[in-house]
Design a protein around this motif. Structure first.
Motif, PDB file in Angstrom:
ATOM      1  N   VAL A  64      10.749   6.603  -1.529  1.00  0.00           N
ATOM      2  CA  VAL A  64      10.202   5.793  -0.437  1.00  0.00           C
ATOM      3  C   VAL A  64       9.517   6.647   0.634  1.00  0.00           C
ATOM      4  CG1 VAL A  64      10.836   4.278   1.493  1.00  0.00           C
ATOM      5  CG2 VAL A  64      11.658   3.777  -0.801  1.00  0.00           C
ATOM      6  N   PRO A  65      10.056   7.828   1.011  1.00  0.00           N
ATOM      7  CA  PRO A  65       9.333   8.653   1.996  1.00  0.00           C
ATOM      8  C   PRO A  65       7.929   9.057   1.551  1.00  0.00           C
ATOM      9  CG  PRO A  65      11.602   9.386   1.820  1.00  0.00           C
ATOM     10  CD  PRO A  65      11.387   8.397   0.723  1.00  0.00           C
ATOM     11  N   LEU A  66       7.674   9.061   0.233  1.00  0.00           N
ATOM     12  CA  LEU A  66       6.329   9.380  -0.245  1.00  0.00           C
ATOM     13  C   LEU A  66       5.293   8.384   0.265  1.00  0.00           C
ATOM     14  CD1 LEU A  66       6.836  10.426  -3.986  1.00  0.00           C
ATOM     15  CD2 LEU A  66       6.031  11.866  -2.106  1.00  0.00           C
ATOM     16  N   SER A 199      14.148  13.449   8.709  1.00  0.00           N
ATOM     17  CA  SER A 199      14.314  12.371   9.683  1.00  0.00           C
ATOM     18  C   SER A 199      15.316  11.334   9.186  1.00  0.00           C
ATOM     19  CB  SER A 199      12.952  11.716   9.947  1.00  0.00           C
ATOM     20  OG  SER A 199      13.076  10.662  10.859  1.00  0.00           O
ATOM     21  N   MET A 200      15.279  11.049   7.882  1.00  0.00           N
ATOM     22  CA  MET A 200      16.231  10.104   7.297  1.00  0.00           C
ATOM     23  C   MET A 200      17.659  10.652   7.390  1.00  0.00           C
ATOM     24  SD  MET A 200      16.224   8.459   3.447  1.00  0.00           S
ATOM     25  CE  MET A 200      14.589   7.724   3.664  1.00  0.00           C
ATOM     26  N   ALA A 201      17.824  11.936   7.082  1.00  0.00           N
ATOM     27  CA  ALA A 201      19.149  12.554   7.141  1.00  0.00           C
ATOM     28  C   ALA A 201      19.673  12.580   8.571  1.00  0.00           C
ATOM     29  CB  ALA A 201      19.087  13.971   6.588  1.00  0.00           C
ATOM     30  N   ARG A 202      18.796  12.842   9.521  1.00  0.00           N
ATOM     31  CA  ARG A 202      19.199  12.883  10.929  1.00  0.00           C
ATOM     32  C   ARG A 202      19.655  11.505  11.403  1.00  0.00           C
ATOM     33  NH1 ARG A 202      15.351  15.781  12.198  1.00  0.00           N
ATOM     34  NH2 ARG A 202      13.837  14.175  12.806  1.00  0.00           N
ATOM     35  N   MET A 333      10.945   3.653   7.399  1.00  0.00           N
ATOM     36  CA  MET A 333      11.934   4.654   7.012  1.00  0.00           C
ATOM     37  C   MET A 333      13.355   4.151   7.254  1.00  0.00           C
ATOM     38  SD  MET A 333      14.158   7.157   8.278  1.00  0.00           S
ATOM     39  CE  MET A 333      13.572   7.616   9.901  1.00  0.00           C
ATOM     40  N   VAL A 334      13.552   3.473   8.384  1.00  0.00           N
ATOM     41  CA  VAL A 334      14.884   2.972   8.722  1.00  0.00           C
ATOM     42  C   VAL A 334      15.339   1.925   7.713  1.00  0.00           C
ATOM     43  CG1 VAL A 334      16.178   1.621  10.423  1.00  0.00           C
ATOM     44  CG2 VAL A 334      14.739   3.513  11.170  1.00  0.00           C
ATOM     45  N   ILE A 335      14.453   0.996   7.360  1.00  0.00           N
ATOM     46  CA  ILE A 335      14.819  -0.045   6.398  1.00  0.00           C
ATOM     47  C   ILE A 335      15.043   0.566   5.013  1.00  0.00           C
ATOM     48  CG2 ILE A 335      14.013  -2.110   5.201  1.00  0.00           C
ATOM     49  CD1 ILE A 335      15.082  -2.526   8.056  1.00  0.00           C
ATOM     50  N   GLY A 336      14.225   1.561   4.641  1.00  0.00           N
ATOM     51  CA  GLY A 336      14.441   2.228   3.366  1.00  0.00           C
ATOM     52  C   GLY A 336      15.800   2.890   3.300  1.00  0.00           C
ATOM     53  N   ALA A 337      16.186   3.574   4.382  1.00  0.00           N
ATOM     54  CA  ALA A 337      17.495   4.215   4.428  1.00  0.00           C
ATOM     55  C   ALA A 337      18.620   3.179   4.432  1.00  0.00           C
ATOM     56  CB  ALA A 337      17.595   5.113   5.661  1.00  0.00           C
ATOM     57  N   TYR A 338      18.424   2.094   5.172  1.00  0.00           N
ATOM     58  CA  TYR A 338      19.413   1.014   5.216  1.00  0.00           C
ATOM     59  C   TYR A 338      19.620   0.412   3.827  1.00  0.00           C
ATOM     60  CZ  TYR A 338      20.877  -3.881   5.874  1.00  0.00           C
ATOM     61  OH  TYR A 338      21.484  -5.099   5.761  1.00  0.00           O
ATOM     62  N   MET A 339      18.524   0.245   3.070  1.00  0.00           N
ATOM     63  CA  MET A 339      18.630  -0.365   1.755  1.00  0.00           C
ATOM     64  C   MET A 339      19.371   0.524   0.756  1.00  0.00           C
ATOM     65  SD  MET A 339      17.447  -3.417   1.813  1.00  0.00           S
ATOM     66  CE  MET A 339      17.092  -3.805   0.099  1.00  0.00           C
ATOM     67  N   SER A 340      19.494   1.808   1.062  1.00  0.00           N
ATOM     68  CA  SER A 340      20.272   2.668   0.172  1.00  0.00           C
ATOM     69  C   SER A 340      21.741   2.261   0.185  1.00  0.00           C
ATOM     70  CB  SER A 340      20.110   4.139   0.565  1.00  0.00           C
ATOM     71  OG  SER A 340      20.659   4.408   1.838  1.00  0.00           O
ATOM     72  N   PHE A 341      22.246   1.803   1.340  1.00  0.00           N
ATOM     73  CA  PHE A 341      23.618   1.289   1.402  1.00  0.00           C
ATOM     74  C   PHE A 341      23.735   0.021   0.556  1.00  0.00           C
ATOM     75  CE2 PHE A 341      23.420   3.888   5.215  1.00  0.00           C
ATOM     76  CZ  PHE A 341      24.680   4.449   5.287  1.00  0.00           C
ATOM     77  N   TYR A 342      22.692  -0.797   0.593  1.00  0.00           N
ATOM     78  CA  TYR A 342      22.668  -2.028  -0.206  1.00  0.00           C
ATOM     79  C   TYR A 342      22.794  -1.716  -1.692  1.00  0.00           C
ATOM     80  CZ  TYR A 342      19.646  -4.942  -3.202  1.00  0.00           C
ATOM     81  OH  TYR A 342      19.107  -5.631  -4.254  1.00  0.00           O
TER      82      TYR A 342
END
Length: 398
Positions: A64-66, A199-202, A333-342
């Motif tokens: 997704v960051p790509l 940024s995602m890791a932070r 980026m925030v929604i992409g990271a959030y969806m990883s929990f999903y």
């Protein structure tokens, strides 16, 4: 400069989302047929459902960051081709190992959904952005519901492999349509890939609102996955002995519940996102009392499905509302990271429901689903007062 997109282009983008997400969920209504054909025991069936979610999680983190780095239109086409390869592997898989690898591969590149939504936002005229994003993301709901029915019908007639052969063909066809029919990506440059990952890791390390909402999503979709990954097992057994087509029709009850939560976004606009989360998680936990009553009538199950999907969608919308409001400049980026929990939660639900059902029966699966929803409710209650001071005033200001 954005020039807007036409109705036909919106339809193409919605179809990309529908077909891509279908590769993750098509296995659920034909789970027993696929497992029997591939020589898998009951306790191993959960891995088939979890495979797509595991791949999806990897794609959310790595791919997704790509979308913030390279040309999104070209990326969409490439990811569709690779999704087609994964679906094709499943269609011809001689055993469970190859099927698992194909499902993981398809799941990895099914994150083309997130790239497609970001692309739609980028090429939309400002006054049409919300409408276009809403139309494109509606393809996700269409895919999840439609593929259940399609897989059920094909599973009872041609065979369970046919749906994956069809999805592979559709992904390849859409890849060529995307290149020919969609406008160019308007960006002249993108972010640095490693910087986007950092940024995602932070965000995970430092943002309490994000972590809390992510963990709620993890348990929320573990509960959701417990139902939808395991429902075909008791319905396909005595006393019902339903075929794939009949089982797939229960998806309409889920759709009714999800659509019923459409107003959750408006409620969240009124600074009630935290309150909505609390009563929705309470409703989710209670819904398992109905879902567990699978005999002698199915009406309690149907009512429970409606309530469960209503509650899940209400919490999901509220969480995304809170997070995008708190992070307006990096919403993708925030929604992409959030969806990883999903995706991790969905995978956990798939694994544990198959194991519990094969060991102790449907009541055990329902107990596990209720435990997941109760964990989400307790987490919300423990963190509500601490996070309300941050989240709600921000919403009120908007």
């Amino acid at each position: 400069m954005t020039t807007g997109i036409t109705g036909t282009q919106r339809f193409v983008l919605a179809m990309v989302c529908a077909v891509a997400v279908s590769t993750i969920y098509a296995i659920q209504p034909v789970l027993e047929k696929a497992g029997g054909d591939l020589g898998l025991g009951g306790g191993s069936l959960g891995w088939l459902v979890a495979a797509g979610q595991i791949g999806y999680f990897a794609g959310l983190v790595a791919l997704v960051p790509l979308g913030d780095v390279v040309n999104r239109r070209k990326l969409i086409g490439a990811q569709l081709v690779l999704t087609a390869v994964g679906a094709g592997m499943v269609a011809v898989a001689p055993n469970g190992v190859v099927a698992f690898a194909g499902l993981v591969s398809a799941g990895v590149f099914a994150v083309v959904v997130q790239v497609t939504v970001a692309y739609a936002a980028a090429v939309s005229a400002p006054e049409e952005r919300g409408r276009n994003i809403g139309a494109v993301t509606s393809g996700v709901v269409l895919g999840i519901l439609g593929v259940r029915i399609l897989a059920g019908v094909l599973g009872d007639t041609i065979g369970w492999r046919a749906v994956y052969a069809l999805l592979a063909l559709l992904c390849a066809l859409l890849a060529s349509i995307v290149r020919a029919a969609l406008p160019a990506d308007p960006r002249t440059g993108g972010a640095h890939y490693l910087r986007a990952l950092a940024s995602m890791a932070r965000l995970v390390r430092t943002d309490r609102l994000f972590v809390t909402r992510g963990l709620i999503a993890f348990f929320l979709f573990a509960s959701f996955g417990t139902l939808w990954s395991g429902l075909a097992l008791p319905l396909g057994a005595d006393p019902w002995n339903f075929g794939s087509t009949a089982i797939s029709l229960f998806g309409f009850a889920g759709l009714a519940g999800a659509l019923g939560a459409a107003r959750a976004g408006r409620w969240a606009d009124s600074s009630r996102a935290q309150t909505i989360t609390g009563w929705s998680l309470t409703l989710l936990t209670a819904s398992w009392l109905l879902i567990a009553q699978i005999e002698p009538t199915l009406w309690f199950l149907i009512m429970g499905i409606v309530l469960l999907d209503f509650a899940v969608q209400a919490v999901h919308v509220s969480s995304q509302h809170l997070l995008t409001t708190a992070h307006p400049t990096r919403a993708s980026m925030v929604i992409g990271a959030y969806m990883s929990f999903y995706s991790l939660g969905s995978a956990l639900g798939a694994l544990t429901t198959a194991w519990a059902y094969s060991t102790w029966g449907w009541a055990a699966s329902c107990l596990i689903g209720a435990v997941y929803s109760l964990a989400a409710l307790l987490l919300w209650a423990a963190t509500r007062s601490r996070l309300a001071a941050r989240a709600e005033p921000v919403l009120a200001a908007h």
